[in-house]
Enzyme design. Structure first.
Site, PDB file in Angstrom:
ATOM      1  N   ASN A 107      10.206  67.034  -1.532  1.00 31.90           N
ATOM      2  CA  ASN A 107       9.909  68.449  -1.769  1.00 31.90           C
ATOM      3  C   ASN A 107      11.158  69.223  -1.373  1.00 31.90           C
ATOM      4  OD1 ASN A 107       9.042  71.066  -1.836  1.00 31.90           O
ATOM      5  ND2 ASN A 107       7.742  70.924  -0.014  1.00 31.90           N
TER       6      ASN A 107
ATOM      7  N   LYS B  30      11.751  72.230  -1.645  1.00 31.40           N
ATOM      8  CA  LYS B  30      11.482  73.637  -1.289  1.00 31.40           C
ATOM      9  C   LYS B  30      12.474  74.540  -2.043  1.00 31.40           C
ATOM     10  CE  LYS B  30       9.983  72.107   3.206  1.00 31.40           C
ATOM     11  NZ  LYS B  30       9.319  72.521   4.404  1.00 31.40           N
TER      12      LYS B  30
ATOM     13  N   HIS C 219       0.516  73.317  -0.565  1.00 29.31           N
ATOM     14  CA  HIS C 219       1.472  73.113   0.541  1.00 29.31           C
ATOM     15  C   HIS C 219       1.210  74.175   1.607  1.00 29.31           C
ATOM     16  CE1 HIS C 219       5.217  72.900   2.801  1.00 29.31           C
ATOM     17  NE2 HIS C 219       5.373  71.693   2.291  1.00 29.31           N
TER      18      HIS C 219
ATOM     19  N   GLU D  82       3.062  75.959   3.287  1.00 32.74           N
ATOM     20  CA  GLU D  82       3.833  77.202   3.156  1.00 32.74           C
ATOM     21  C   GLU D  82       3.188  78.130   2.127  1.00 32.74           C
ATOM     22  OE1 GLU D  82       7.669  75.337   2.559  1.00 32.74           O
ATOM     23  OE2 GLU D  82       7.531  74.557   4.597  1.00 32.74           O
TER      24      GLU D  82
ATOM     25  N   GLU E 154      -0.248  66.663   5.811  1.00 28.67           N
ATOM     26  CA  GLU E 154       0.933  67.283   6.402  1.00 28.67           C
ATOM     27  C   GLU E 154       0.503  68.193   7.552  1.00 28.67           C
ATOM     28  OE1 GLU E 154       4.473  67.245   3.515  1.00 28.67           O
ATOM     29  OE2 GLU E 154       3.463  69.151   3.295  1.00 28.67           O
TER      30      GLU E 154
ATOM     31  N   GLY F 193       9.106  70.540   9.036  1.00 31.65           N
ATOM     32  CA  GLY F 193      10.381  71.203   9.280  1.00 31.65           C
ATOM     33  C   GLY F 193      10.677  71.453  10.744  1.00 31.65           C
TER      34      GLY F 193
ATOM     35  N   SER G  82       8.445  66.053   8.955  1.00 25.95           N
ATOM     36  CA  SER G  82       9.618  65.541   9.680  1.00 25.95           C
ATOM     37  C   SER G  82       9.778  64.020   9.569  1.00 25.95           C
ATOM     38  CB  SER G  82       9.580  65.993  11.150  1.00 25.95           C
ATOM     39  OG  SER G  82       9.643  67.406  11.220  1.00 25.95           O
TER      40      SER G  82
HETATM   41  C1  PEP Z   1       7.408  69.411   3.451  1.00 23.85           C
HETATM   42  O1  PEP Z   1       8.051  70.381   3.137  1.00 23.85           O
HETATM   43  O2  PEP Z   1       6.414  69.097   2.793  1.00 23.85           O
HETATM   44  C2  PEP Z   1       7.842  68.624   4.604  1.00 23.85           C
HETATM   45  C3  PEP Z   1       7.119  67.602   4.977  1.00 23.85           C
HETATM   46  O3  PEP Z   1       8.993  69.017   5.214  1.00 23.85           O
HETATM   47  P1  PEP Z   1       9.833  68.213   6.322  1.00 23.85           P
HETATM   48  O4  PEP Z   1       9.949  66.790   5.867  1.00 23.85           O
HETATM   49  O5  PEP Z   1      11.166  68.911   6.365  1.00 23.85           O
HETATM   50  O6  PEP Z   1       9.082  68.332   7.604  1.00 23.85           O
END
Ligand code: PEP
Length: 250
Positions: free
Chosen positions: A11, A13, A96, A98, A168, A174, A213
């Protein structure tokens, strides 16, 4: 036990440029050739054409990070599932954290986006996950189940046979703070058990990804857990070597 192929989906982003994407896409395409796992990248809308041009014919899928719940009409700024499918996308992320947090997307709206994606032949990647406050309050399973049940109620369990779920935890996205393999496994098992309540066969075949992460250094342990079928990768998907190392761990 059902054999499930591992999927590692990036992803991106809101990152990238035509110039920087080119080397990233080329490297991912070359590095993923011959790998046993499935790989995919979900890129910003303006770069879908570039992803299509570089990745067509490779074993790396590609798609979008969001999709409209509507099929067409006066929805300025939105992109429909039919348009994404018309363009050749395979995947669309829905729900997601976000989008849920920054754009106020409700469980119901996410369920409608999921249905729209599926209805146009896309594979939705449905994100679910709890906030830190919810984990600390001990309501992780009920939050994730509620998010999942909105989709089950709207589309029915059979729809999940053509979809992917990504667990997630919001506190891990992040932040550099990863769920332990056991924490992730527990929630993945709960997701699968909830789907199995409606249909054991669908549950056994469902790819449930972990996101939050994931790095080259922790991927192997996470992906070694019985109910973790790969990852949804944010930050590390922007560096080809990191993303490919995660794919190799899968
Ligand atoms: C994400 O944006 O779905 C995500 C898991 O980000 P990160 O791997 O940076 O934590």
């Amino acid at each position: 036990m059902a054999q499930r192929t591992k999927l590692v989906a990036g992803n991106w982003k809101m990152h990238g440029s035509l110039a920087s994407n080119l080397s990233l896409l080329d490297a991912v395409k070359a590095g993923a050739a011959g790998m046993a796992c499935e790989a995919a990248v979900c890129v910003p809308y303006p770069y879908l054409a570039q992803a299509r041009s570089v990745l067509t014919g490779s074993n790396v899928g590609w798609g979008a990070q969001d999709v409209s719940a509507h099929s067409q009409g006066a929805y300025t700024g939105e992109v429909s599932a039919a348009m994404l499918a018309d363009f050749g996308c395979r995947y669309a992320i829905v729900g997601h954290s976000e989008r849920r947090t920054l754009h106020g997307e409700s469980d119901q709206l996410v369920a409608e986006k999921f249905a729209a994606a599926l209805g146009s032949g896309l594979t939705p990647i449905l994100c679910v996950g709890e906030t830190l406050a919810e984990r600390e309050a001990g309501v992780t399973d009920s939050v994730v189940t509620r998010q999942l049940e909105a989709v089950l109620a709207n589309s029915g369990v059979a729809a999940l046979a053509r979809a992917v779920v990504a667990y997630e935890p919001v506190w891990a996205i992040g932040t550099g703070r990863t769920a332990t393999p056991q924490q992730a496994q527990d929630v993945h098992a709960a997701i699968r058990a909830r789907v199995a309540k409606d249909d054991a066969t669908v549950a056994a075949g469902l790819q449930v990804l972990y996101g939050g992460s994931v790095k080259a250094g922790n991927a192997k342990e996470l992906f070694g857990m019985p109910d973790i079928d790969g990852g949804l990768i944010g930050g590390a998907s922007l560096v080809a070597a990191d993303f490919l190392a995660i794919c190799a761990a899968a």
